[in-house]
Write an enzyme that holds these catalytic residues in place. Structure first.
Site, PDB file in Angstrom:
ATOM      1  CG  ASN A 154     -34.811  89.627 -16.220  1.00  0.00           C
ATOM      2  OD1 ASN A 154     -35.269  89.951 -15.129  1.00  0.00           O
ATOM      3  ND2 ASN A 154     -33.669  88.977 -16.357  1.00  0.00           N
ATOM      4  NE  ARG A 193     -26.867 105.392 -25.561  1.00  0.00           N
ATOM      5  CZ  ARG A 193     -26.891 104.203 -24.955  1.00  0.00           C
ATOM      6  NH1 ARG A 193     -25.769 103.657 -24.533  1.00  0.00           N
ATOM      7  NH2 ARG A 193     -28.032 103.556 -24.787  1.00  0.00           N
ATOM      8  CE1 TYR A 251     -19.629 103.910 -16.504  1.00  0.00           C
ATOM      9  CE2 TYR A 251     -20.832 105.539 -17.791  1.00  0.00           C
ATOM     10  CZ  TYR A 251     -20.180 104.328 -17.703  1.00  0.00           C
ATOM     11  OH  TYR A 251     -20.076 103.540 -18.811  1.00  0.00           O
ATOM     12  CE1 TYR A 281     -28.866  92.099  -4.078  1.00  0.00           C
ATOM     13  CE2 TYR A 281     -28.373  92.255  -1.735  1.00  0.00           C
ATOM     14  CZ  TYR A 281     -29.088  92.682  -2.846  1.00  0.00           C
ATOM     15  OH  TYR A 281     -30.003  93.696  -2.712  1.00  0.00           O
ATOM     16  CG  ASP A 329     -31.059  89.899 -18.794  1.00  0.00           C
ATOM     17  OD1 ASP A 329     -30.564  90.718 -18.001  1.00  0.00           O
ATOM     18  OD2 ASP A 329     -30.655  88.730 -18.932  1.00  0.00           O
ATOM     19  CB  THR A 373     -37.543  97.463   2.219  1.00  0.00           C
ATOM     20  OG1 THR A 373     -36.426  98.332   2.377  1.00  0.00           O
ATOM     21  CG2 THR A 373     -38.747  98.286   1.820  1.00  0.00           C
TER      22      THR A 373
END
Ligand code: UDP
Length: 317
Positions: A32, A106, A159, A145, A56, A175
């Site tokens: 986004n 899915r 999950y 964060y 988004d 990084t």
């Protein structure tokens, strides 16, 4: 393979897209542009195996057709990026990760969550192993964060455990490389911008805080090894070469060449940094070495040379 990269127009996401395209995959990048930039993927836009969707993922995450992998990198990632966008950062780590996980479920796709060394907070254990649970202030300024990423890890494991989804979690340490946002306030773009413009190099505090810097192509290599591995527990990917920020300032000045006249100066850190800035950070990469056969290959000198060359092109534009 057909792979979705959320955050594909970000610093790391765009390098990941480059590598996937180079390996012959079909890549769908989603972003986004909250902190990512169209410039980072401009060179890919006309590639026949590359598609971009401006979206988004806190609002939803869907693509037509099959998917083999979802790599969830969407999130502001620099302290300035997430402090300017605290609510969006929490939403992308929570709602965004949920939407990306649902899509992977899915489609029957593998899922990789980009997590962070920030899950360790201001660490009491050093160097940080994946078994360390961290030392995060849940109401500190960085918590938007840190806690969003900790939630994202927990959701990913849920999950995996509940649906049996093939999930991977990479904990990314500092990084650097081309396409870092020059305005994002992190130490690498700040010091390089200052060095190539002969401005004072601003070390916060006394420069004794430590970090270890990994070049972006090494990181991407580690992420892909993890994606295709069978490892479902988190793996640190970072460079274990720890240095103080003062040493890093000297390294940047040296890499900018003899024409660099920047002085190294000591500054009071911006207020938002004083409370929560981790004092020491360095990955233990034993798991990456043993499970993935991975370790960084690009030296700091080589990585800084590439990054400085990129910043010089920006300065000219
Ligand atoms: N830092 C600094 N000068 C700057 C920017 C950052 O001395 O102009 C320090 C900062 O206080 C921290 C370290 O460099 O100790 C790394 O900060 P960065 O924002 O790159 O990322 P972090 O690792 O804190 O997420």
């Amino acid at each position: 393979m057909r792979i979705l990269v959320t955050g594909g127009a970000g610093f790391i996401g765009s390098h990941l897209c480059d590598r996937l395209i180079a390996e012959g995959h079909e890549v769908i990048a989603m972003d986004n542009f909250i902190t990512g930039s169209p410039n980072n993927i401009a060179h890919l836009r006309d590639h026949p195996r590359f598609t971009f969707i401006q979206q988004d993922i806190t609002q939803g995450c869907d693509v037509d057709g099959p998917l083999d992998a979802v790599m969830n990198l969407a999130s502001p990632a620099s302290p300035v990026g997430y402090l300017d966008n605290p609510i969006e950062t929490m939403l992308v780590g929570s709602h965004g990760t949920y939407h990306a996980l649902e899509l992977a479920r899915r489609k029957g796709a593998r899922f990789l969550q980009a997590s962070t060394s920030e899950v360790y907070g201001d660490p009491l254990e050093h160097p940080q192993k994946e078994t360390y649970w961290g030392h995060v202030n849940p109401i500190g300024v960085r918590s938007v964060y840190d806690e969003a990423k900790r939630f994202a890890e927990a959701m990913t494991m849920a999950y995996h455990r509940y649906y049996g989804l093939q999930t991977r979690i990479v904990r990314i340490f500092n990084t650097y490389g081309p396409r870092m946002d020059i305005r994002d306030g992190r130490v690498v773009p700040n010091f390089i911008y200052q060095a190539v413009n002969n401005l004072p190099i601003t070390v916060y505090g006394d420069g004794s805080a430590t970090r270890a810097f990994c070049y972006v192509t090494d990181l991407v290599d580690g992420m892909l090894r993890l994606l295709w591995s069978e490892e479902t527990l988190p793996v640190n990917i970072g460079n274990p070469h720890e240095m103080t920020i003062l040493q890093f300032a000297h390294a940047v000045k040296a890499a900018a060449g003899p024409e660099c006249t920047s002085e190294i100066v000591f500054h009071q850190p911006p207020p938002a940094r004083i409370a929560d800035d981790p004092q020491r950070r360095c990955p233990d990469i034993t798991r990456a070495r043993t499970i993935l056969g991975w370790e960084p290959r690009v030296s700091l000198e080589e990585g800084l040379a590439h990054t400085i060359a990129y910043f010089r092109t920006l300065v000219k534009e």
